[in-house]
Write a protein that holds these residues in place. Structure first.
Motif, PDB file in Angstrom:
ATOM      1  N   ARG A   1      -7.947   0.183   6.571  1.00  0.00           N
ATOM      2  CA  ARG A   1      -7.119   1.810   7.410  1.00  0.00           C
ATOM      3  C   ARG A   1      -6.122   0.692   8.134  1.00  0.00           C
ATOM      4  NH1 ARG A   1      -6.724   6.489   5.454  1.00  0.00           N
ATOM      5  NH2 ARG A   1      -5.057   8.061   6.178  1.00  0.00           N
ATOM      6  N   MET A   2      -4.779   0.662   7.768  1.00  0.00           N
ATOM      7  CA  MET A   2      -3.646   0.165   9.244  1.00  0.00           C
ATOM      8  C   MET A   2      -2.860   1.381   9.624  1.00  0.00           C
ATOM      9  SD  MET A   2      -2.324  -3.239   9.138  1.00  0.00           S
ATOM     10  CE  MET A   2      -2.260  -3.660   7.731  1.00  0.00           C
ATOM     11  N   PHE A   3      -2.980   1.075  10.729  1.00  0.00           N
ATOM     12  CA  PHE A   3      -2.407   1.711  11.878  1.00  0.00           C
ATOM     13  C   PHE A   3      -1.163   1.324  12.678  1.00  0.00           C
ATOM     14  CE2 PHE A   3      -6.419   3.177  11.717  1.00  0.00           C
ATOM     15  CZ  PHE A   3      -6.637   4.365  12.226  1.00  0.00           C
TER      16      PHE A   3
ATOM     17  N   CYS B   1       0.712  -0.940  -0.162  1.00  0.00           N
ATOM     18  CA  CYS B   1      -0.364  -0.032   0.146  1.00  0.00           C
ATOM     19  C   CYS B   1       0.524   1.282   0.157  1.00  0.00           C
ATOM     20  CB  CYS B   1      -1.145  -0.022   1.442  1.00  0.00           C
ATOM     21  SG  CYS B   1      -2.079  -1.836   1.660  1.00  0.00           S
ATOM     22  N   SER B   2       0.779   2.529   0.155  1.00  0.00           N
ATOM     23  CA  SER B   2       1.365   3.328  -0.202  1.00  0.00           C
ATOM     24  C   SER B   2       0.290   4.630  -1.039  1.00  0.00           C
ATOM     25  CB  SER B   2       2.288   3.922  -2.049  1.00  0.00           C
ATOM     26  OG  SER B   2       1.408   4.085  -2.755  1.00  0.00           O
TER      27      SER B   2
ATOM     28  N   THR C   1     -12.154  -1.446  14.454  1.00  0.00           N
ATOM     29  CA  THR C   1     -14.068  -2.345  13.456  1.00  0.00           C
ATOM     30  C   THR C   1     -14.792  -0.780  12.347  1.00  0.00           C
ATOM     31  OG1 THR C   1     -14.787  -1.534  15.921  1.00  0.00           O
ATOM     32  CG2 THR C   1     -13.339  -3.759  15.123  1.00  0.00           C
ATOM     33  N   PHE C   2     -14.342  -0.179  13.240  1.00  0.00           N
ATOM     34  CA  PHE C   2     -15.582   0.771  11.884  1.00  0.00           C
ATOM     35  C   PHE C   2     -14.589   1.606  11.215  1.00  0.00           C
ATOM     36  CE2 PHE C   2     -13.425   2.855  15.930  1.00  0.00           C
ATOM     37  CZ  PHE C   2     -13.544   3.868  15.376  1.00  0.00           C
TER      38      PHE C   2
ATOM     39  N   GLY D   1      -4.047   4.225   4.255  1.00  0.00           N
ATOM     40  CA  GLY D   1      -5.006   3.584   3.935  1.00  0.00           C
ATOM     41  C   GLY D   1      -4.702   2.690   3.142  1.00  0.00           C
ATOM     42  N   CYS D   2      -5.098   1.050   3.400  1.00  0.00           N
ATOM     43  CA  CYS D   2      -4.684  -0.101   3.086  1.00  0.00           C
ATOM     44  C   CYS D   2      -5.745  -1.031   3.780  1.00  0.00           C
ATOM     45  CB  CYS D   2      -2.889   0.118   3.642  1.00  0.00           C
ATOM     46  SG  CYS D   2      -2.231  -1.525   3.677  1.00  0.00           S
ATOM     47  N   ASN D   3      -5.541  -1.912   2.781  1.00  0.00           N
ATOM     48  CA  ASN D   3      -6.816  -3.081   2.480  1.00  0.00           C
ATOM     49  C   ASN D   3      -5.972  -4.328   3.100  1.00  0.00           C
ATOM     50  OD1 ASN D   3      -5.919  -4.122   0.004  1.00  0.00           O
ATOM     51  ND2 ASN D   3      -7.913  -3.283  -0.653  1.00  0.00           N
TER      52      ASN D   3
END
Length: 327
Positions: A307-309, A251-252, A302-303, A268-270
């Motif tokens: 989006r990755m952290f 992701c980028s 969850t909500f 932002g990443c799935n």
């Protein structure tokens, strides 16, 4: 989904980024030697016998059979993805066609370069299940240090066993070998309370065929206290739908600081289960696949889907890295 104790049940469980099957662990291992909890990183040392057992335990079938643990709890619609270019020991890692335009919410990495060999899939035994994460080889004094997530070395109070790193993993194949951990480490905050802000782990891997890890696969730089709001690239081996764990995904985008419950980076990443521990780079060069590692895939809300952290690499991460690279 498991929920983290410090965030009133709002965080998506870090466990949901693990992958696991139902293969029973095999082989005996010696009890770990663990440092005392405190302000220093904690570590587990694997005996020579356990390292040997780990090498024989992880067959191609077991690696391919790893299933995302969260698939046992929920079902998601599957999607198909095209396979990226694979790289083997005798294959050059010159870039091919450039990846999709920046930003990228998630897709196969086709750019080649060093990241293909420095990143890899991590396999281990977690409470009787086979499981996996992602890791990345970084520059280090011992030329043997892998950075990953804290829950990829220890979770729910237990250190993982049978821990190996498989750089450039592809569908059960280990083109650069299986590198067994002689020591795994994590931050004192993760050790004490699984504080999501410090979900950082490291491993020191034993030499393989007389060679050290980064002399074989190369290494990425690492940076601490580099600030927030950076252009980032994140990599991993997600194994839960829509992915299958066979290929390197990335992701980028422009990252930001989590404005809710953590001090982490946000991107932002799935990517899904199995991508935990995968590297985040700033200053990433698509042409040669290199950058400075500043975080790892850690958790999501969850909500807030797609989006990755990832934890901020500050002073505690630096202390962990220093302990690993001098082990």
């Amino acid at each position: 989904m498991r929920r983290h104790r410090t965030t009133a049940g709002i965080l998506l469980a870090v466990g949901a980024l693990l992958t696991g099957g139902l293969v029973t662990a095999g082989g005996a291992y010696a009890a770990p030697r663990e440092t005392a909890s405190g302000t220093s990183p904690t570590a587990r040392t694997a005996s020579t016998a356990e390292q040997h057992n780990s090498r024989t335990f992880w067959t191609s079938e077991r690696m391919r059979g790893a299933t995302a643990l969260d698939l046992l709890l929920t079902t998601k619609a599957a999607k198909s993805l095209k396979a990226p270019r694979t790289v083997g020991p005798s294959t050059t890692v010159e870039p091919t066609a450039a990846p999709a335009a920046f930003p990228q919410a998630g897709g196969p990495w086709t750019g080649g370069g060093a990241v293909v060999t420095t990143s890899g899939r991590v396999f281990f035994t977690f409470q009787g299940r086979t499981a996996s994460c992602t890791g990345n080889a970084v520059t280090s004094q011992n030329a043997s240090t892998v950075i990953t997530a804290g829950h990829c070395v220890k979770y729910q109070g237990s250190w993982h066993t049978n821990w190996i790193f498989v750089p450039a993993y592809h569908n059960g194949n280990a083109p650069y070998g299986q590198w067994t951990a002689s020591k795994t480490l994590t931050t004192p905050q993760w050790q004490a309370s699984e504080d999501i802000n410090y979900d950082i782990g490291a491993a020191v891997v034993a030499p393989l065929n007389g060679q050290k890890l980064t002399s074989v696969v190369g290494a990425q730089g690492i940076q601490f206290n580099g600030g927030y709001n950076k252009r980032m690239y994140a990599f991993g081996f997600p194994a839960a739908s829509p992915y299958d764990g066979t290929k390197l995904i990335y992701c980028s985008g422009n990252s930001s600081k989590d404005f809710l419950f953590s001090q982490d980076h946000s991107l932002g990443c799935n990517m899904t289960g199995g991508s935990s521990g995968g590297p985040w780079f700033t200053g990433f060069n698509e042409a040669n696949g290199t950058g400075l590692q500043v975080s790892v895939n850690s958790f999501g809300y969850t909500f807030l889907p797609n989006r990755m952290f990832g934890p901020y690499f500050g002073n505690d991460a630096k202390t962990l890295y220093d302990m690993a690279q001098t082990s």
